[in-house]
Design a protein around this motif. Structure first.
Motif, PDB file in Angstrom:
ATOM      1  N   GLY A  12      39.303 -64.439  44.773  1.00 17.48           N
ATOM      2  CA  GLY A  12      38.203 -64.524  45.732  1.00 17.48           C
ATOM      3  C   GLY A  12      37.478 -63.195  45.829  1.00 17.48           C
ATOM      4  N   LEU A  13      36.821 -62.974  46.931  1.00 17.22           N
ATOM      5  CA  LEU A  13      36.043 -61.763  47.140  1.00 17.22           C
ATOM      6  C   LEU A  13      36.971 -60.574  47.373  1.00 17.22           C
ATOM      7  CD1 LEU A  13      33.022 -61.005  47.365  1.00 17.22           C
ATOM      8  CD2 LEU A  13      33.280 -61.180  49.825  1.00 17.22           C
ATOM      9  N   ALA A  14      36.742 -59.481  46.656  1.00 20.74           N
ATOM     10  CA  ALA A  14      37.540 -58.268  46.808  1.00 20.74           C
ATOM     11  C   ALA A  14      36.624 -57.121  47.220  1.00 20.74           C
ATOM     12  CB  ALA A  14      38.233 -57.935  45.490  1.00 20.74           C
ATOM     13  N   LEU A  15      37.115 -56.232  48.081  1.00 22.07           N
ATOM     14  CA  LEU A  15      36.355 -55.073  48.540  1.00 22.07           C
ATOM     15  C   LEU A  15      37.034 -53.799  48.050  1.00 22.07           C
ATOM     16  CD1 LEU A  15      35.649 -56.114  52.247  1.00 22.07           C
ATOM     17  CD2 LEU A  15      34.178 -56.429  50.264  1.00 22.07           C
ATOM     18  N   THR A  16      36.216 -52.841  47.607  1.00 20.07           N
ATOM     19  CA  THR A  16      36.721 -51.532  47.202  1.00 20.07           C
ATOM     20  C   THR A  16      35.963 -50.450  47.951  1.00 20.07           C
ATOM     21  OG1 THR A  16      35.169 -51.347  45.343  1.00 20.07           O
ATOM     22  CG2 THR A  16      37.345 -52.315  44.878  1.00 20.07           C
ATOM     23  N   VAL A  17      36.558 -49.254  48.026  1.00 17.89           N
ATOM     24  CA  VAL A  17      35.921 -48.109  48.682  1.00 17.89           C
ATOM     25  C   VAL A  17      35.898 -46.950  47.688  1.00 17.89           C
ATOM     26  CG1 VAL A  17      36.029 -46.464  50.585  1.00 17.89           C
ATOM     27  CG2 VAL A  17      36.781 -48.812  50.937  1.00 17.89           C
ATOM     28  N   GLU A  18      34.705 -46.386  47.493  1.00 17.82           N
ATOM     29  CA  GLU A  18      34.541 -45.234  46.615  1.00 17.82           C
ATOM     30  C   GLU A  18      33.561 -44.272  47.271  1.00 17.82           C
ATOM     31  OE1 GLU A  18      33.784 -46.250  42.426  1.00 17.82           O
ATOM     32  OE2 GLU A  18      34.062 -48.325  43.046  1.00 17.82           O
ATOM     33  N   ASN A  19      33.466 -43.061  46.719  1.00 18.23           N
ATOM     34  CA  ASN A  19      32.503 -42.113  47.275  1.00 18.23           C
ATOM     35  C   ASN A  19      31.282 -41.936  46.371  1.00 18.23           C
ATOM     36  OD1 ASN A  19      33.644 -40.624  45.251  1.00 18.23           O
ATOM     37  ND2 ASN A  19      34.123 -38.846  46.494  1.00 18.23           N
ATOM     38  N   GLN A  20      31.077 -42.882  45.430  1.00 17.42           N
ATOM     39  CA  GLN A  20      29.887 -42.901  44.577  1.00 17.42           C
ATOM     40  C   GLN A  20      29.371 -44.329  44.484  1.00 17.42           C
ATOM     41  OE1 GLN A  20      30.604 -41.159  40.756  1.00 17.42           O
ATOM     42  NE2 GLN A  20      31.410 -39.266  41.610  1.00 17.42           N
ATOM     43  N   TRP A  21      28.059 -44.460  44.205  1.00 17.20           N
ATOM     44  CA  TRP A  21      27.474 -45.777  44.011  1.00 17.20           C
ATOM     45  C   TRP A  21      28.261 -46.483  42.918  1.00 17.20           C
ATOM     46  CZ3 TRP A  21      23.832 -48.412  46.736  1.00 17.20           C
ATOM     47  CH2 TRP A  21      23.379 -49.615  46.169  1.00 17.20           C
ATOM     48  N   PRO A  22      28.648 -47.737  43.118  1.00 11.24           N
ATOM     49  CA  PRO A  22      29.478 -48.438  42.141  1.00 11.24           C
ATOM     50  C   PRO A  22      28.735 -48.689  40.821  1.00 11.24           C
ATOM     51  CG  PRO A  22      28.774 -49.927  43.859  1.00 11.24           C
ATOM     52  CD  PRO A  22      28.350 -48.562  44.292  1.00 11.24           C
ATOM     53  N   GLU A  23      29.441 -48.496  39.716  1.00  6.61           N
ATOM     54  CA  GLU A  23      28.856 -48.765  38.400  1.00  6.61           C
ATOM     55  C   GLU A  23      28.685 -50.274  38.220  1.00  6.61           C
ATOM     56  OE1 GLU A  23      30.455 -46.888  34.939  1.00  6.61           O
ATOM     57  OE2 GLU A  23      31.155 -45.191  36.116  1.00  6.61           O
ATOM     58  N   GLY A  24      27.618 -50.642  37.540  1.00  3.20           N
ATOM     59  CA  GLY A  24      27.403 -52.037  37.224  1.00  3.20           C
ATOM     60  C   GLY A  24      26.697 -52.850  38.293  1.00  3.20           C
ATOM     61  N   VAL A  25      26.273 -52.193  39.359  1.00  4.26           N
ATOM     62  CA  VAL A  25      25.579 -52.924  40.432  1.00  4.26           C
ATOM     63  C   VAL A  25      24.119 -52.537  40.416  1.00  4.26           C
ATOM     64  CG1 VAL A  25      25.396 -53.333  42.897  1.00  4.26           C
ATOM     65  CG2 VAL A  25      27.615 -53.020  41.864  1.00  4.26           C
TER      66      VAL A  25
ATOM     67  N   VAL B  48      31.390 -49.195  50.282  1.00  6.28           N
ATOM     68  CA  VAL B  48      32.273 -50.355  50.310  1.00  6.28           C
ATOM     69  C   VAL B  48      31.562 -51.420  49.489  1.00  6.28           C
ATOM     70  CG1 VAL B  48      33.335 -52.131  51.744  1.00  6.28           C
ATOM     71  CG2 VAL B  48      33.226 -49.767  52.561  1.00  6.28           C
ATOM     72  N   THR B  49      32.203 -51.840  48.401  1.00  4.80           N
ATOM     73  CA  THR B  49      31.566 -52.754  47.456  1.00  4.80           C
ATOM     74  C   THR B  49      32.310 -54.075  47.390  1.00  4.80           C
ATOM     75  OG1 THR B  49      30.905 -50.831  46.147  1.00  4.80           O
ATOM     76  CG2 THR B  49      30.705 -52.983  45.094  1.00  4.80           C
ATOM     77  N   ALA B  50      31.557 -55.171  47.416  1.00  7.71           N
ATOM     78  CA  ALA B  50      32.115 -56.516  47.263  1.00  7.71           C
ATOM     79  C   ALA B  50      32.066 -56.883  45.787  1.00  7.71           C
ATOM     80  CB  ALA B  50      31.309 -57.515  48.083  1.00  7.71           C
ATOM     81  N   TRP B  51      33.214 -57.348  45.266  1.00  8.51           N
ATOM     82  CA  TRP B  51      33.329 -57.752  43.868  1.00  8.51           C
ATOM     83  C   TRP B  51      33.894 -59.161  43.798  1.00  8.51           C
ATOM     84  CZ3 TRP B  51      31.089 -54.438  40.666  1.00  8.51           C
ATOM     85  CH2 TRP B  51      31.071 -53.080  40.970  1.00  8.51           C
ATOM     86  N   ASP B  52      33.522 -59.885  42.746  1.00 13.54           N
ATOM     87  CA  ASP B  52      34.140 -61.179  42.476  1.00 13.54           C
ATOM     88  C   ASP B  52      35.507 -60.909  41.860  1.00 13.54           C
ATOM     89  OD1 ASP B  52      31.925 -62.769  43.265  1.00 13.54           O
ATOM     90  OD2 ASP B  52      30.928 -62.305  41.374  1.00 13.54           O
ATOM     91  N   GLY B  53      36.555 -61.470  42.464  1.00 12.18           N
ATOM     92  CA  GLY B  53      37.899 -61.290  41.949  1.00 12.18           C
ATOM     93  C   GLY B  53      38.540 -62.629  41.640  1.00 12.18           C
ATOM     94  N   ALA B  54      39.660 -62.584  40.939  1.00 10.41           N
ATOM     95  CA  ALA B  54      40.370 -63.813  40.574  1.00 10.41           C
ATOM     96  C   ALA B  54      40.816 -64.570  41.827  1.00 10.41           C
ATOM     97  CB  ALA B  54      41.566 -63.484  39.695  1.00 10.41           C
TER      98      ALA B  54
END
Length: 133
Positions: free
Chosen positions: A120-133, A112-118
């Motif tokens: 506010g804070l947005a969360l995504t769910v993936e099954n791999q380490w997020p790219e760019g972090v 579960v990754t926290a990203w800066d979004g237009a």
């Protein structure tokens, strides 16, 4: 002679204790929170069906980009709450939240990754380490 035998027993016991101190218990988390944001994130709380828990820095300072926390699995679904202050539990005022409906496939984990979004804070769910972090 007693002193010699006592030392012979103490030395191996000390060596065994020192060797086991460095070896950390390996816990294979199936849910990992990753901060890919510059937003103020102080605490992350997970609310599984059978239990909840949270994590934050020991001094309650905000997380830095790239910081992550692992959580032991509970019964899914799970909702992940992100707070900009100390929460200690699931309370009102989360800056972001996301629900993961089911456990990850066998041998995998959710990120579960926290990203800066237009908006506010947005969360995504993936099954791999997020790219760019």
């Amino acid at each position: 002679m007693k002193r010699f035998l006592t030392r012979c027993l103490i030395v191996p016991a000390l060596l065994l204790a020192l060797c086991s101190c460095g070896g950390e218990e390996k816990i294979d988390y199936d849910l990992v929170f990753v901060n890919g944001s510059d937003a103020k994130i102080v605490e992350v709380v997970v609310d599984f069906q059978d239990r909840n828990g949270g994590s934050r820095n020991a001094d309650s300072s905000p997380l830095k980009r790239g910081d992550s926390f692992g959580f032991e699995a509970g019964e899914y679904p799970v909702t992940v709450y992100v707070y900009d202050k100390v929460a200690n539990d699931v309370v009102a005022g989360a800056v972001a939240q996301i629900t993961v409906p089911k456990a990850p496939p066998e041998g995998e984990r959710w990120y579960v990754t926290a990203w800066d979004g237009a908006g506010g804070l947005a969360l995504t769910v993936e099954n791999q380490w997020p790219e760019g972090v």
